[in-house]
Design a protein around this motif. Structure first.
Motif, mmCIF file in Angstrom:
data_model
loop_
_atom_site.group_PDB
_atom_site.id
_atom_site.type_symbol
_atom_site.label_atom_id
_atom_site.label_comp_id
_atom_site.label_asym_id
_atom_site.label_seq_id
_atom_site.Cartn_x
_atom_site.Cartn_y
_atom_site.Cartn_z
ATOM 1 N N ILE A 47 0.809 -1.093 0.045
ATOM 2 C CA ILE A 47 -0.027 0.003 0.065
ATOM 3 C C ILE A 47 0.802 1.171 0.122
ATOM 4 N N VAL A 48 1.936 1.125 0.828
ATOM 5 C CA VAL A 48 2.774 2.484 0.865
ATOM 6 C C VAL A 48 3.509 2.519 -0.400
ATOM 7 N N TRP A 49 3.808 1.440 -1.091
ATOM 8 C CA TRP A 49 4.579 1.547 -2.413
ATOM 9 C C TRP A 49 3.589 2.071 -3.347
ATOM 10 N N ALA A 50 2.310 1.770 -3.302
ATOM 11 C CA ALA A 50 1.404 2.194 -4.183
ATOM 12 C C ALA A 50 1.143 3.679 -4.201
ATOM 13 N N LEU A 51 1.240 4.119 -2.681
ATOM 14 C CA LEU A 51 0.994 5.617 -2.652
ATOM 15 C C LEU A 51 1.973 6.280 -3.062
ATOM 16 N N TRP A 52 3.538 5.622 -3.011
ATOM 17 C CA TRP A 52 4.357 6.643 -3.625
ATOM 18 C C TRP A 52 4.212 6.696 -5.180
ATOM 19 N N GLN A 53 3.928 5.792 -5.699
ATOM 20 C CA GLN A 53 3.918 5.811 -7.219
ATOM 21 C C GLN A 53 2.783 6.856 -7.501
ATOM 22 N N ILE A 54 1.719 6.743 -6.631
ATOM 23 C CA ILE A 54 0.736 7.936 -7.027
ATOM 24 C C ILE A 54 1.338 9.429 -6.666
ATOM 25 N N PHE A 55 1.911 9.440 -5.712
ATOM 26 C CA PHE A 55 2.497 10.931 -5.273
ATOM 27 C C PHE A 55 3.567 11.257 -6.130
ATOM 28 N N LYS A 56 4.211 10.476 -6.905
ATOM 29 C CA LYS A 56 5.540 11.095 -7.387
ATOM 30 C C LYS A 56 5.080 11.313 -8.867
ATOM 31 N N GLN A 57 3.745 11.299 -9.214
ATOM 32 C CA GLN A 57 3.376 11.644 -10.759
ATOM 33 C C GLN A 57 3.608 12.930 -11.067
ATOM 34 N N GLU A 58 4.402 13.171 -12.270
ATOM 35 C CA GLU A 58 4.976 14.543 -12.384
ATOM 36 C C GLU A 58 3.463 15.479 -12.661
ATOM 37 N N LEU A 304 -1.651 -4.039 -7.929
ATOM 38 C CA LEU A 304 -1.490 -5.141 -6.909
ATOM 39 C C LEU A 304 -2.140 -4.460 -5.708
ATOM 40 N N ALA A 305 -2.063 -3.240 -5.307
ATOM 41 C CA ALA A 305 -2.659 -2.629 -4.215
ATOM 42 C C ALA A 305 -4.131 -2.771 -4.318
ATOM 43 N N THR A 306 -4.620 -2.445 -5.423
ATOM 44 C CA THR A 306 -6.045 -2.341 -5.610
ATOM 45 C C THR A 306 -6.696 -3.878 -5.250
ATOM 46 N N GLY A 307 -5.943 -4.759 -6.037
ATOM 47 C CA GLY A 307 -6.485 -6.054 -5.951
ATOM 48 C C GLY A 307 -6.326 -6.528 -4.456
ATOM 49 N N ILE A 308 -5.418 -5.999 -3.724
ATOM 50 C CA ILE A 308 -5.215 -6.624 -2.057
ATOM 51 C C ILE A 308 -6.211 -5.838 -1.633
ATOM 52 N N ILE A 309 -6.568 -4.604 -1.588
ATOM 53 C CA ILE A 309 -7.481 -3.965 -0.818
ATOM 54 C C ILE A 309 -8.846 -4.404 -1.119
ATOM 55 N N PHE A 310 -9.001 -4.750 -2.334
ATOM 56 C CA PHE A 310 -10.419 -5.492 -2.693
ATOM 57 C C PHE A 310 -10.524 -6.674 -2.232
ATOM 58 N N LEU A 311 -9.728 -7.604 -2.328
ATOM 59 C CA LEU A 311 -9.656 -9.103 -1.943
ATOM 60 C C LEU A 311 -9.838 -9.289 -0.356
ATOM 61 N N LEU A 312 -8.959 -8.557 0.323
ATOM 62 C CA LEU A 312 -9.046 -8.459 1.836
ATOM 63 C C LEU A 312 -10.242 -8.107 2.364
ATOM 64 N N SER A 313 -10.741 -6.905 1.676
ATOM 65 C CA SER A 313 -12.264 -6.512 2.213
ATOM 66 C C SER A 313 -13.216 -7.367 1.827
ATOM 67 N N TYR A 314 -13.214 -7.900 0.735
ATOM 68 C CA TYR A 314 -14.304 -8.981 0.290
ATOM 69 C C TYR A 314 -14.122 -10.256 1.346
ATOM 70 N N PHE A 315 -13.087 -10.691 1.524
ATOM 71 C CA PHE A 315 -12.846 -11.841 2.440
ATOM 72 C C PHE A 315 -13.340 -11.514 3.881
ATOM 73 N N PHE A 316 -13.192 -10.237 4.289
ATOM 74 C CA PHE A 316 -13.818 -10.026 5.584
ATOM 75 C C PHE A 316 -15.156 -9.865 5.663
ATOM 76 N N PHE A 317 -15.692 -9.049 4.622
ATOM 77 C CA PHE A 317 -17.211 -8.791 4.356
ATOM 78 C C PHE A 317 -18.007 -10.083 4.335
ATOM 79 N N SER A 318 -17.374 -11.287 3.534
ATOM 80 C CA SER A 318 -18.071 -12.152 3.224
ATOM 81 C C SER A 318 -18.177 -13.293 4.400
ATOM 82 N N SER A 319 -17.476 -12.941 5.425
ATOM 83 C CA SER A 319 -17.648 -13.860 6.502
ATOM 84 C C SER A 319 -19.074 -13.639 7.348
ATOM 85 N N ASN A 320 -19.570 -12.810 7.163
ATOM 86 C CA ASN A 320 -21.009 -12.433 7.568
ATOM 87 C C ASN A 320 -22.011 -12.813 6.206
ATOM 88 N N THR A 321 -22.690 -13.927 6.519
ATOM 89 C CA THR A 321 -23.643 -14.373 5.570
ATOM 90 C C THR A 321 -24.817 -13.601 5.391
#
Length: 509
Positions: A47-58, A304-321
């Motif tokens: 996530i920090v790596w992704a933020l760095w890529q966003i912040f350094k956009q010219e 990679l960060a986008t996929g991780i945020i989505f999948l972790l959120s999905y796995f957490f939320f989906s544990s509630n049926t």
């Protein structure tokens, strides 16, 4: 004064960067509290790596200079709005705050992840809900106490709404105050629905009633004031994600990757609202101007960060049926047309002469027409929350049309008349808060004021007329903790996670 000027210039220059941090910090806190360290540490690094890529956009987007005076006036208007919403517990809270206060208190007082029972065999019950928005304030509260937690929550909400207005102003190209007032008072024509179609409740007098339920039950498209006053934890981050996407002018592979990252964060904060945002991102994807450089320009870290945020959120939320119930609701054609026209459809049709070439205009109308048929979970939450994105786009298109005068004078006057009528909906919400807050602090004495509840409840009666809820008190705090709740609505918050992928492979123990 010099400090205010410096702060204003800093916010203006780094608006988007500040916004990305605002949206990302809660997810990082979630990772450190809800995931085992062997998972959390590499995830946070990505996530920090992704933020760095966003912040350094010219060519990072920046807002135009804003006079300090107008920034301060806007901040005061927004602060008063947030104060009256009940966030922080300083003014009257509507019925939904019973649940939100309980979630927030459990986040402050319990371990993370919040676990209510963990036997060797049988159900392992956890708090499984969209907790992200509360986490910065809850973290402060775990160290400094409940009072500080509420104060930080108030400040966090105030700042989030201010960021939203700053981004909205980039899109509308008008004054900050006008952008703020449009967000506060934009609404459908619930006053007409109440006058012509409501049966017993609501009525137009006294002017403190909840007008948006005129069509019966929970079939409503909530105004932005209603969203803030009832479901701030979903509304504010959803607004900010949508406004950030809207204020990004360029449409190329790099900015599309950033929008995907923002969408994943919106899913973490408010999954239903993020569903309504998907069609607009698809429009951006299919209208890319330079497909040849698309794959060359994609940033791996962002994907990679986008996929991780989505999948972790999905796995957490989906544990509630409880949220996995899906279906369609049949609505009579006449009722659907009346609801659609009064809750945004008239505005949408009036935009046709100036916006019909814009695919976002077409998508907005289609979504608002089809959403009432869809049901997720055991209530109408999908209609009320997934509609946040199309309503935000509708508000933005209306604002562009009237503030930039891109249509005829007669049509602009008609827009203003309808906006004034629509503004009664948020005004009723605001007036209810003002009257109940005034009654509590000025009319009632110490003996008459209801004492805060400190006993754990097992059931909560469904709310009636909001203006009559929890008499002689401003706090909606009857639950206290979710640990012992056993009614139907509590299933939206508490789940048996023993067999879930989240608990088995990801959860901190």
């Amino acid at each position: 004064m010099a400090g205010c000027v410096a702060l204003s210039l800093f916010m203006v220059k780094h608006l988007s960067r500040i916004t990305y941090l605002y949206l990302t910090i809660p997810f990082i806190i979630f990772c450190m509290g809800w995931l085992r360290l062997s998972v959390a540490i590499p995830v946070v690094a990505v996530i920090v790596w992704a933020l760095w890529q966003i912040f350094k956009q010219e060519q990072f987007e920046q807002s135009s200079p804003v006079p300090v005076r107008w920034l301060l006036i806007t901040a005061l208007i927004i602060g008063l709005w947030v104060f009256l919403s009940g966030v922080g517990g300083y003014a009257f809270q509507n019925w939904d705050h019973h649940w939100r206060n309980a979630v927030f208190r459990d986040l402050v007082t319990n371990g993370w992840p919040v676990t209510y029972s963990s036997p060797e065999r049988g159900p392992i019950t956890m708090l499984v809900y969209y907790v992200g928005y509360w986490l910065p304030a809850a973290l402060a509260g775990r160290i400094l106490g409940w009072g500080v937690a509420n104060f930080i929550l108030f400040l966090w909400t105030w700042f989030g709404v201010l960021l939203t207005v700053l981004h909205l102003n980039l899109k509308l190209k008008t004054s900050l105050v006008k952008s703020a007032l449009l967000l506060i008072f934009f609404s459908g024509l619930d006053v007409i629905g109440t006058l012509l179609f409501a049966k017993d409740y609501p009525t137009l007098w006294p002017p403190v009633q909840h007008l948006e339920i005129w069509s019966g039950g929970d079939l409503q498209y909530s105004s932005f004031t209603t969203q803030l006053f009832w479901v701030f934890n979903q509304a504010v981050p959803a607004w900010l994600c949508i406004a950030l996407i809207l204020s990004t002018v360029r449409n190329d592979a790099q900015t599309l990757s950033q929008k995907g990252f923002v969408w994943a964060l919106s899913f973490f904060f408010a999954p239903l609202a993020s569903i309504g945002l998907i069609p607009y991102l698809m429009i951006d994807f299919f209208t890319l101007t330079d497909w040849r450089s698309f794959f060359k320009s994609i940033r791996v870290g962002l994907l990679l960060a986008t996929g991780i945020i989505f999948l972790l959120s999905y796995f957490f939320f989906s544990s509630n049926t409880a949220a996995q119930e899906r279906g369609f609701q049949l609505i009579a054609l006449k009722d659907l047309l009346v609801f659609f026209l009064l809750d945004g459809g008239i505005f949408w049709l009036m935009l046709a002469p100036s916006k019909w070439r814009d695919p976002r205009w077409a998508v907005t109308g289609i979504l608002l027409l089809l959403m009432p048929f869809i049901q997720l979970g055991n209530g109408r939450d999908f209609v009320m929350r997934a509609s946040i994105a199309p309503l935000f786009y509708l508000m933005t298109m209306v604002g562009e049309t009237i503030l930039n005068k891109v249509t005829s004078r007669g049509l602009i006057i008609t827009f203003y008349v309808l906006l004034v009528l629509g503004a009664l909906t948020p005004l009723y919400e605001i007036n209810r808060s003002v009257s109940r807050t005034y009654e509590y602090y000025v009319v009632l004495d110490e003996i008459q004021r209801a004492q805060p509840n400190v006993e754990a409840a097992t059931h909560l009666e469904k709310g009636g007329a909001p203006e009559l809820e929890h008499p002689n008190a401003i706090l909606a705090d009857d639950i206290y903790t979710l640990a012992y709740m056993q009614d139907k609505l509590s299933k939206n918050f508490i789940a048996n996670v023993r067999q879930s992928l989240y608990y088995r492979y990801l959860s901190a123990r």
